[in-house]
Enzyme design. Structure first.
Site, PDB file in Angstrom:
ATOM      1  N   TYR A  12      -1.042  -8.588  14.494  1.00 26.27           N
ATOM      2  CA  TYR A  12      -2.283  -8.390  15.256  1.00 26.27           C
ATOM      3  C   TYR A  12      -3.503  -8.947  14.498  1.00 26.27           C
ATOM      4  CZ  TYR A  12      -6.038  -5.601  17.470  1.00 26.27           C
ATOM      5  OH  TYR A  12      -7.185  -5.174  18.073  1.00 26.27           O
ATOM      6  N   ASP A  32       6.148 -14.775   8.095  1.00 24.95           N
ATOM      7  CA  ASP A  32       6.256 -13.524   8.861  1.00 24.95           C
ATOM      8  C   ASP A  32       7.749 -13.278   9.074  1.00 24.95           C
ATOM      9  OD1 ASP A  32       3.961 -12.183  11.115  1.00 24.95           O
ATOM     10  OD2 ASP A  32       6.064 -11.537  11.103  1.00 24.95           O
ATOM     11  N   ASP A  59      11.300 -12.878   4.878  1.00 22.87           N
ATOM     12  CA  ASP A  59      11.158 -11.443   4.617  1.00 22.87           C
ATOM     13  C   ASP A  59      10.775 -11.267   3.155  1.00 22.87           C
ATOM     14  OD1 ASP A  59      11.491  -8.698   4.153  1.00 22.87           O
ATOM     15  OD2 ASP A  59      12.928  -8.570   5.808  1.00 22.87           O
ATOM     16  N   PHE A  82      -1.178  -9.751   4.773  1.00 23.86           N
ATOM     17  CA  PHE A  82      -1.175  -8.727   5.829  1.00 23.86           C
ATOM     18  C   PHE A  82       0.179  -8.034   5.957  1.00 23.86           C
ATOM     19  CE2 PHE A  82      -4.373 -11.743   7.516  1.00 23.86           C
ATOM     20  CZ  PHE A  82      -5.415 -10.880   7.765  1.00 23.86           C
ATOM     21  N   LYS A  86       2.923  -0.236   9.192  1.00 21.82           N
ATOM     22  CA  LYS A  86       1.610   0.420   9.363  1.00 21.82           C
ATOM     23  C   LYS A  86       1.612   1.670  10.237  1.00 21.82           C
ATOM     24  CE  LYS A  86       0.412  -2.433  13.307  1.00 21.82           C
ATOM     25  NZ  LYS A  86      -0.570  -3.215  14.011  1.00 21.82           N
ATOM     26  N   SER A 126      -7.212  -0.076   3.853  1.00 24.55           N
ATOM     27  CA  SER A 126      -7.532   0.765   5.005  1.00 24.55           C
ATOM     28  C   SER A 126      -8.476   1.879   4.609  1.00 24.55           C
ATOM     29  CB  SER A 126      -6.225   1.364   5.518  1.00 24.55           C
ATOM     30  OG  SER A 126      -6.484   2.410   6.418  1.00 24.55           O
ATOM     31  N   TYR A 151       2.419   5.919   4.110  1.00 17.72           N
ATOM     32  CA  TYR A 151       1.675   4.705   4.488  1.00 17.72           C
ATOM     33  C   TYR A 151       0.350   4.646   3.713  1.00 17.72           C
ATOM     34  CZ  TYR A 151      -1.855   2.087   7.038  1.00 17.72           C
ATOM     35  OH  TYR A 151      -2.905   1.255   7.342  1.00 17.72           O
ATOM     36  N   LYS A 155      -1.220   2.045   0.471  1.00 22.27           N
ATOM     37  CA  LYS A 155      -2.505   1.330   0.394  1.00 22.27           C
ATOM     38  C   LYS A 155      -3.214   1.673  -0.925  1.00 22.27           C
ATOM     39  CE  LYS A 155      -2.044  -0.821   4.260  1.00 22.27           C
ATOM     40  NZ  LYS A 155      -1.658  -2.245   4.212  1.00 22.27           N
ATOM     41  N   TYR A 178     -10.123  -1.734   6.154  1.00 17.17           N
ATOM     42  CA  TYR A 178     -10.408  -1.776   7.586  1.00 17.17           C
ATOM     43  C   TYR A 178     -10.613  -0.372   8.122  1.00 17.17           C
ATOM     44  CZ  TYR A 178      -7.408  -5.967   6.980  1.00 17.17           C
ATOM     45  OH  TYR A 178      -6.809  -7.118   6.545  1.00 17.17           O
ATOM     46  N   ASN A 200      -1.567   4.204  18.380  1.00 19.15           N
ATOM     47  CA  ASN A 200      -3.022   4.077  18.243  1.00 19.15           C
ATOM     48  C   ASN A 200      -3.715   4.272  19.580  1.00 19.15           C
ATOM     49  OD1 ASN A 200      -2.024   1.770  15.924  1.00 19.15           O
ATOM     50  ND2 ASN A 200      -3.384   3.422  15.318  1.00 19.15           N
ATOM     51  N   GLY A 298      -2.574  15.840  10.512  1.00 16.44           N
ATOM     52  CA  GLY A 298      -2.916  14.731   9.604  1.00 16.44           C
ATOM     53  C   GLY A 298      -4.159  13.965   9.998  1.00 16.44           C
TER      54      GLY A 298
HETATM   55  C1  UD1 Z   1      -5.042   5.849  11.058  1.00 18.23           C
HETATM   56  C2  UD1 Z   1      -5.779   5.484   9.804  1.00 18.23           C
HETATM   57  C3  UD1 Z   1      -5.895   4.005   9.691  1.00 18.23           C
HETATM   58  C4  UD1 Z   1      -4.535   3.379   9.796  1.00 18.23           C
HETATM   59  C5  UD1 Z   1      -3.939   3.749  11.131  1.00 18.23           C
HETATM   60  C6  UD1 Z   1      -2.552   3.181  11.245  1.00 18.23           C
HETATM   61  C7  UD1 Z   1      -7.422   7.129   9.103  1.00 18.23           C
HETATM   62  C8  UD1 Z   1      -8.801   7.616   9.248  1.00 18.23           C
HETATM   63  N1  UD1 Z   1      -7.119   6.063   9.821  1.00 18.23           N
HETATM   64  O1  UD1 Z   1      -5.876   5.524  12.122  1.00 18.23           O
HETATM   65  O2  UD1 Z   1      -6.453   3.666   8.459  1.00 18.23           O
HETATM   66  O3  UD1 Z   1      -4.625   1.987   9.673  1.00 18.23           O
HETATM   67  O4  UD1 Z   1      -3.841   5.167  11.187  1.00 18.23           O
HETATM   68  O5  UD1 Z   1      -2.010   3.475  12.488  1.00 18.23           O
HETATM   69  O6  UD1 Z   1      -6.609   7.646   8.364  1.00 18.23           O
HETATM   70  N2  UD1 Z   1      -5.836   9.576  19.491  1.00 18.23           N
HETATM   71  C9  UD1 Z   1      -5.673  10.336  20.652  1.00 18.23           C
HETATM   72  N3  UD1 Z   1      -4.599  10.063  21.445  1.00 18.23           N
HETATM   73  C10 UD1 Z   1      -3.682   9.082  21.147  1.00 18.23           C
HETATM   74  C11 UD1 Z   1      -3.871   8.316  19.977  1.00 18.23           C
HETATM   75  C12 UD1 Z   1      -4.957   8.599  19.164  1.00 18.23           C
HETATM   76  O7  UD1 Z   1      -6.468  11.221  20.950  1.00 18.23           O
HETATM   77  O8  UD1 Z   1      -2.725   8.906  21.908  1.00 18.23           O
HETATM   78  C13 UD1 Z   1      -7.003   9.850  18.652  1.00 18.23           C
HETATM   79  C14 UD1 Z   1      -6.644  10.267  17.230  1.00 18.23           C
HETATM   80  O9  UD1 Z   1      -6.530  11.656  17.135  1.00 18.23           O
HETATM   81  C15 UD1 Z   1      -7.844   9.720  16.447  1.00 18.23           C
HETATM   82  C16 UD1 Z   1      -8.271   8.480  17.228  1.00 18.23           C
HETATM   83  O10 UD1 Z   1      -7.699   8.627  18.533  1.00 18.23           O
HETATM   84  O11 UD1 Z   1      -8.893  10.638  16.495  1.00 18.23           O
HETATM   85  C17 UD1 Z   1      -7.774   7.193  16.621  1.00 18.23           C
HETATM   86  O12 UD1 Z   1      -6.387   7.313  16.382  1.00 18.23           O
HETATM   87  P1  UD1 Z   1      -5.489   6.071  15.939  1.00 18.23           P
HETATM   88  O13 UD1 Z   1      -5.773   4.907  16.815  1.00 18.23           O
HETATM   89  O14 UD1 Z   1      -4.080   6.552  15.846  1.00 18.23           O
HETATM   90  O15 UD1 Z   1      -6.033   5.678  14.519  1.00 18.23           O
HETATM   91  P2  UD1 Z   1      -6.276   6.586  13.217  1.00 18.23           P
HETATM   92  O16 UD1 Z   1      -5.363   7.739  13.193  1.00 18.23           O
HETATM   93  O17 UD1 Z   1      -7.729   6.818  13.096  1.00 18.23           O
END
Ligand code: UD1
Length: 339
Positions: A12, A32, A59, A82, A86, A126, A151, A155, A178, A200, A298
């Site tokens: 990505y 990659d 790899d 990269f 993750k 990160s 993870y 980092k 990031y 995410n 977490g």
């Molecule tokens: C985390 C890490 C980031 C890492 C990433 C890898 C922290 C602050 N961030 O991102 O560095 O690269 O993981 O995946 O540690 N959420 C929902 N519903 C969902 C998915 C997410 O409500 O279905 C909320 C989460 O609770 C969070 C926000 O959306 O508050 C972002 O979540 P996400 O996109 O998973 O990223 P982080 O957990 O912040």
């Protein structure tokens, strides 16, 4: 023409960075292992830039292959690394996969840097290294907290490895921390391709709007934030990609003020999960199906970047806002789904 090796260059952030590098006049070689992406990304990059980057499937866990690669391909001017696993949850389930993939690969690459006198190295770090911040916005001097996942630990360890190696060799390294990358290239020829159920937020939102997922779960609305949902700093991947070009330039021109530097790469603005949903609905006109569920174990409550150092030292600043990021993510999702 300066030659840059990009590991994980079909992923990505990697693919967007390859585009930015080629547009800035660099020659790019991608390696990659295709573990979390598709070879089609190469075509997307080529269509955007009219230049096919060199590519080899490799790899980085296989040391002999790494050694053989550098024997064949000499005179790289720098490496952007990269390639790594993750997914936070997966790392808790399978820590050894994460330590092998994220740490061994880095060590093998750095051994080759030493063997072939490659002195410029950029690492994907990160904001997860900060854990739950004591103050906001968070700057690079903030303490590194005990990692809450393997993870996150990889980092932290990787940054330590780089610092140690820079100390005793001619290596100059920059770690970019990031915040939360979102969005896709404006052409919608490349974007994020999560395998399976997205973990995410933004890919889950766009897949829900596209009808691939039934509804989004919002993980908690009882946090100590204005609307009760967690706050993050959502940074457009195209801006993130540009930060790598700035970092490469800095290393090549030998402008790094110390042998190992870290920079926050975020917008400096925090948005809650509920704000992200509202912004998505506003820019796309789509109504999002979501419900509030329990907190996700977490998760940190709130984190967003102090970007002063990146702005002033790296000469980089985010140019796109949350809405632009979400609109481009949606354009990409529609393209992928044929909507
Ligand atoms: C985390 C890490 C980031 C890492 C990433 C890898 C922290 C602050 N961030 O991102 O560095 O690269 O993981 O995946 O540690 N959420 C929902 N519903 C969902 C998915 C997410 O409500 O279905 C909320 C989460 O609770 C969070 C926000 O959306 O508050 C972002 O979540 P996400 O996109 O998973 O990223 P982080 O957990 O912040």
């Amino acid at each position: 023409m300066k030659k840059i090796l990009v590991t994980g260059g079909l992923g990505y952030i990697g693919s967007h960075t390859v585009v930015a590098l080629q547009e800035a006049g660099y020659e790019v070689f991608i390696i990659d292992n295709l573990s979390n992406t598709s070879i089609d990304v190469l075509q997307g990059i080529t269509e955007i830039t009219n230049t096919p980057p060199k590519f080899e499937r490799l790899d980085l866990r296989i040391k002999n292959d790494v050694v053989a690669f550098f024997q064949k391909h000499t005179n790289m001017d720098g490496i952007i690394h990269f390639a790594a696993s993750k997914a936070v949850g997966e790392s808790v389930e399978n820590p050894l996969l994460y330590y092998e993939n994220n740490i061994n690969s880095l060590v093998y690459l750095l051994q080759e840097c030493k063997a072939h006198n490659i002195s410029n190295f950029i690492f994907s770090s990160s904001c997860t290294v900060y854990g739950e911040p004591d103050t906001l916005p968070i700057d690079e001097g903030a303490p590194i907290k005990q990692a809450t996942s393997p993870y996150g630990n990889t980092k932290q360890i990787s940054e330590e490895i780089l610092k140690d190696v820079c100390h005793v060799s001619n290596l100059n390294a920059i770690a970019l921390r990031y915040f939360n990358p979102i969005g896709a290239h404006a052409s919608a020829l490349i974007g994020e391709l999560p395998v399976g159920v997205p973990q995410n937020l933004v890919p889950f939102i766009t897949q829900t709007a596209a009808g691939v997922r039934k509804e989004l779960s919002v993980f908690g609305d009882d946090y100590d934030t204005p609307d009760g949902s967690c706050i993050r700093d959502y940074i457009h991947v195209v801006d993130l990609a540009r930060a790598h070009v700035k970092a490469v330039e800095r290393l090549i021109k030998a402008e790094n003020s110390a042998k190992f530097r870290v920079f926050n790469i975020g917008t400096g603005k925090g948005n809650s999960v509920l704000e992200v949903i509202a912004a998505f609905e506003e820019v796309t006109g789509e109504k999002l199906n979501y419900k509030i569920v329990d907190r996700r174990p977490g998760d940190v409550v709130a984190v967003f970047a102090d970007t002063k150092k990146a702005n002033e030292e790296l000469g980089w600043k985010a140019a796109h806002d949350l809405k632009e990021g979400l609109a481009s993510s949606w354009k990409w999702e529609k393209k992928v789904r044929g909507i």
